[in-house]
Design a protein around this motif. Structure first.
Motif, PDB file in Angstrom:
ATOM      1  N   ARG A 182      28.457   8.728  19.818  1.00 13.69           N
ATOM      2  CA  ARG A 182      27.904   9.096  18.680  1.00 13.69           C
ATOM      3  C   ARG A 182      29.507   8.659  17.588  1.00 13.69           C
ATOM      4  O   ARG A 182      29.475   8.162  17.090  1.00 13.69           O
ATOM      5  CB  ARG A 182      27.222   9.814  17.660  1.00 13.69           C
ATOM      6  CG  ARG A 182      26.988  10.302  16.800  1.00 13.69           C
ATOM      7  CD  ARG A 182      26.044  11.256  16.842  1.00 13.69           C
ATOM      8  NE  ARG A 182      26.195  11.799  17.062  1.00 13.69           N
ATOM      9  CZ  ARG A 182      25.871  13.483  17.156  1.00 13.69           C
ATOM     10  NH1 ARG A 182      24.291  13.686  16.799  1.00 13.69           N
ATOM     11  NH2 ARG A 182      26.081  14.197  17.393  1.00 13.69           N
ATOM     12  N   ASP A 183      30.694  10.084  17.988  1.00  8.28           N
ATOM     13  CA  ASP A 183      31.108  10.274  17.410  1.00  8.28           C
ATOM     14  C   ASP A 183      32.067   9.088  16.769  1.00  8.28           C
ATOM     15  O   ASP A 183      33.055   8.446  16.397  1.00  8.28           O
ATOM     16  CB  ASP A 183      32.464  11.934  17.620  1.00  8.28           C
ATOM     17  CG  ASP A 183      31.642  12.252  18.054  1.00  8.28           C
ATOM     18  OD1 ASP A 183      30.499  12.853  16.829  1.00  8.28           O
ATOM     19  OD2 ASP A 183      31.551  13.962  18.237  1.00  8.28           O
ATOM     20  N   VAL A 215      24.018  15.214  27.060  1.00  4.88           N
ATOM     21  CA  VAL A 215      24.454  15.702  25.898  1.00  4.88           C
ATOM     22  C   VAL A 215      26.021  15.190  24.988  1.00  4.88           C
ATOM     23  O   VAL A 215      26.472  15.040  24.137  1.00  4.88           O
ATOM     24  CB  VAL A 215      23.929  16.471  24.993  1.00  4.88           C
ATOM     25  CG1 VAL A 215      24.521  17.062  23.879  1.00  4.88           C
ATOM     26  CG2 VAL A 215      22.328  17.055  24.531  1.00  4.88           C
ATOM     27  N   GLY A 216      26.566  16.634  26.099  1.00  2.00           N
ATOM     28  CA  GLY A 216      28.478  16.292  25.584  1.00  2.00           C
ATOM     29  C   GLY A 216      28.651  14.286  25.099  1.00  2.00           C
ATOM     30  O   GLY A 216      29.343  13.922  24.746  1.00  2.00           O
ATOM     31  N   GLN A 217      28.643  13.867  26.199  1.00  2.18           N
ATOM     32  CA  GLN A 217      28.827  11.926  26.502  1.00  2.18           C
ATOM     33  C   GLN A 217      27.963  11.566  25.221  1.00  2.18           C
ATOM     34  O   GLN A 217      28.741  10.382  24.610  1.00  2.18           O
ATOM     35  CB  GLN A 217      28.009  11.265  28.065  1.00  2.18           C
ATOM     36  CG  GLN A 217      28.936  12.329  29.321  1.00  2.18           C
ATOM     37  CD  GLN A 217      30.808  12.185  29.089  1.00  2.18           C
ATOM     38  OE1 GLN A 217      30.393  10.458  28.980  1.00  2.18           O
ATOM     39  NE2 GLN A 217      31.440  12.797  29.203  1.00  2.18           N
ATOM     40  N   MET A 218      26.359  11.835  25.141  1.00  5.42           N
ATOM     41  CA  MET A 218      26.076  11.049  23.771  1.00  5.42           C
ATOM     42  C   MET A 218      27.253  11.511  22.362  1.00  5.42           C
ATOM     43  O   MET A 218      26.991  10.766  21.406  1.00  5.42           O
ATOM     44  CB  MET A 218      24.620  11.197  24.025  1.00  5.42           C
ATOM     45  CG  MET A 218      23.722  10.529  24.866  1.00  5.42           C
ATOM     46  SD  MET A 218      23.468   9.184  25.329  1.00  5.42           S
ATOM     47  CE  MET A 218      22.904   9.298  23.332  1.00  5.42           C
ATOM     48  N   LYS A 219      27.462  12.898  22.427  1.00  4.30           N
ATOM     49  CA  LYS A 219      27.730  13.544  21.209  1.00  4.30           C
ATOM     50  C   LYS A 219      29.564  12.418  21.118  1.00  4.30           C
ATOM     51  O   LYS A 219      30.186  12.298  19.785  1.00  4.30           O
ATOM     52  CB  LYS A 219      28.655  14.409  21.148  1.00  4.30           C
ATOM     53  CG  LYS A 219      27.198  15.531  21.332  1.00  4.30           C
ATOM     54  CD  LYS A 219      27.371  17.420  21.215  1.00  4.30           C
ATOM     55  CE  LYS A 219      25.677  18.283  20.502  1.00  4.30           C
ATOM     56  NZ  LYS A 219      26.142  19.819  20.501  1.00  4.30           N
ATOM     57  N   LYS A 220      30.260  12.393  22.007  1.00  2.00           N
ATOM     58  CA  LYS A 220      31.460  11.203  22.189  1.00  2.00           C
ATOM     59  C   LYS A 220      31.162   9.919  21.615  1.00  2.00           C
ATOM     60  O   LYS A 220      32.011   9.445  20.432  1.00  2.00           O
ATOM     61  CB  LYS A 220      32.594  11.532  23.242  1.00  2.00           C
ATOM     62  CG  LYS A 220      32.600  12.849  23.321  1.00  2.00           C
ATOM     63  CD  LYS A 220      33.440  13.063  25.121  1.00  2.00           C
ATOM     64  CE  LYS A 220      33.604  14.322  25.891  1.00  2.00           C
ATOM     65  NZ  LYS A 220      34.859  14.509  26.745  1.00  2.00           N
ATOM     66  N   GLU A 246      21.119   8.024  14.121  1.00  2.00           N
ATOM     67  CA  GLU A 246      20.982   9.197  13.689  1.00  2.00           C
ATOM     68  C   GLU A 246      21.330  10.039  14.740  1.00  2.00           C
ATOM     69  O   GLU A 246      22.441  10.982  14.590  1.00  2.00           O
ATOM     70  CB  GLU A 246      20.139  10.373  13.063  1.00  2.00           C
ATOM     71  CG  GLU A 246      20.304  11.306  12.592  1.00  2.00           C
ATOM     72  CD  GLU A 246      19.316  12.424  12.124  1.00  2.00           C
ATOM     73  OE1 GLU A 246      18.603  13.688  12.462  1.00  2.00           O
ATOM     74  OE2 GLU A 246      17.905  11.898  12.109  1.00  2.00           O
ATOM     75  N   PHE A 247      21.071   9.610  15.930  1.00  2.00           N
ATOM     76  CA  PHE A 247      21.137  10.453  17.305  1.00  2.00           C
ATOM     77  C   PHE A 247      22.709  10.119  17.582  1.00  2.00           C
ATOM     78  O   PHE A 247      23.578  10.362  19.007  1.00  2.00           O
ATOM     79  CB  PHE A 247      20.164  10.538  18.354  1.00  2.00           C
ATOM     80  CG  PHE A 247      19.349  11.906  18.012  1.00  2.00           C
ATOM     81  CD1 PHE A 247      18.062  11.738  16.542  1.00  2.00           C
ATOM     82  CD2 PHE A 247      19.534  12.305  18.509  1.00  2.00           C
ATOM     83  CE1 PHE A 247      17.817  13.175  16.552  1.00  2.00           C
ATOM     84  CE2 PHE A 247      18.355  13.973  18.648  1.00  2.00           C
ATOM     85  CZ  PHE A 247      18.189  14.423  17.257  1.00  2.00           C
ATOM     86  N   THR A 248      22.305   7.914  17.830  1.00  2.00           N
ATOM     87  CA  THR A 248      24.048   7.654  18.799  1.00  2.00           C
ATOM     88  C   THR A 248      24.901   6.802  17.184  1.00  2.00           C
ATOM     89  O   THR A 248      26.289   6.744  18.119  1.00  2.00           O
ATOM     90  CB  THR A 248      23.005   6.339  19.421  1.00  2.00           C
ATOM     91  OG1 THR A 248      22.575   5.523  18.432  1.00  2.00           O
ATOM     92  CG2 THR A 248      21.666   6.738  20.149  1.00  2.00           C
ATOM     93  N   GLY A 249      24.762   6.933  16.245  1.00  2.00           N
ATOM     94  CA  GLY A 249      25.382   6.132  15.549  1.00  2.00           C
ATOM     95  C   GLY A 249      25.668   5.479  15.890  1.00  2.00           C
ATOM     96  O   GLY A 249      26.572   4.601  14.985  1.00  2.00           O
TER      97      GLY A 249
END
Length: 298
Positions: free
Chosen positions: A279-280, A272-277, A208-211
């Protein structure tokens, strides 16, 4: 402690990785070693390697769960009995558990705390009297890069490693005040090429958090393991000889430490920004693969 020749070192988590490499490098410098681990097969291999590397060095081994207080004290006493003294204790054993806070399993939280934190406390307290008796001792406690900065899904690991850092820094100050011939160092490794990621535990909700699922996550983390165990051991042993209060192991640890001290709040948003990228990207990759599979089946 400018030389390890003729000294005696106890090392936890010595069946592989940094623990094994520390044993080998200490043995090369003429240091006798008492090693422990839960992995008896890996431990036996380490004993074999130490004997081949330094035939004149005495090596003893013990299957040990560092979260067992009584077993740790018994090992400390046995090490002193077998070797006549103990000069160094490397509280190196550690495990990893990845999960969002919302899905923490309390049993697993107690498991990781028992090994990563209480194992360090037990090792420190069990060996400290023996180190003082030797007249020249050093306690080396392994924290982590994640004892300097936090990371999503690593709350339990962060908690243990931040705790080790605080415990060891307080210990070092007390030892300085006591002037008893014993010192302490907090070790903060970055990505070291060991099997800790492969042996780590992750909850199903990690995706859910990492994709990525847990196996993909382990592969991802291993890409950032850039420092060899040999290099890490060399840095740690030099820090002990230099009586350093703490040691950063690897360029990633040095860089992250600098960022956290410079940007104590902003670094969290950057992560957080890097993790979201990431994950996307993982989600987009899965969608492409699903679309390709559907096209092929059609």
């Amino acid at each position: 402690m400018k030389s390890f020749n003729g000294k005696v070192a106890a090392i936890t988590g010595a069946a592989s990785g940094m623990g094994r490499t520390l044993a080998l490098q200490l043995a090369k410098e003429g240091c006798h070693v008492s090693i422990s681990d839960v992995d008896t097969k890996g431990l036996a291999e380490t004993v074999k390697l130490v004997k081949a590397t330094a035939p004149n060095v005495k090596v003893t081994s013990q299957q040990l769960d560092v979260s067992n207080r009584e077993a740790m004290y018994a090992w400390a006493d046995q090490t002193t009995k077998d070797h006549g003294k103990v000069n160094l204790i490397f509280n190196n054993a550690g495990v990893a558990y990845a999960t969002p806070v919302e899905h923490i399993d309390y049993d697993k939280f107690e498991w990781i705390m028992g090994i990563n934190f209480w194992g360090v406390v037990y090792g420190t307290k069990a060996f400290l009297p023996h180190l003082k008796a030797s007249g020249e001792g050093h306690i080396i406690n392994t924290s982590s890069l994640f004892g300097l900065c936090a990371q999503p899904t690593q709350s339990t690991y962060n908690a243990t490693k931040f705790a080790v850092r605080g415990f060891t820094e307080s210990l070092r100050q007390e030892l300085d005040m006591m002037n008893c011939g014993v010192s302490a160092t907090s070790v903060h490794p970055g990505g070291i090429k060991t099997a800790i990621a492969r042996k780590s535990v992750a909850s199903p909700e990690i995706e859910e958090f990492t994709g990525a699922d847990s196996e993909q996550g382990k592969e991802f983390f291993e890409k950032f393991f850039i420092t060899s165990a040999e290099k890490a051991a060399d840095i740690i042993l030099k820090a002990v000889k230099g009586n350093k209060r703490r040691v950063l192991v690897g360029p990633d640890a040095v860089a992250m430490d600098a960022m956290v001290r410079t940007l104590p709040e902003t670094y969290q948003a950057i992560i957080v920004g890097q993790m979201k990228k990431m994950r996307d990207k993982q989600i987009a990759r899965k969608k492409r693969k699903a679309a390709e599979k559907q096209t092929q089946s059609a």
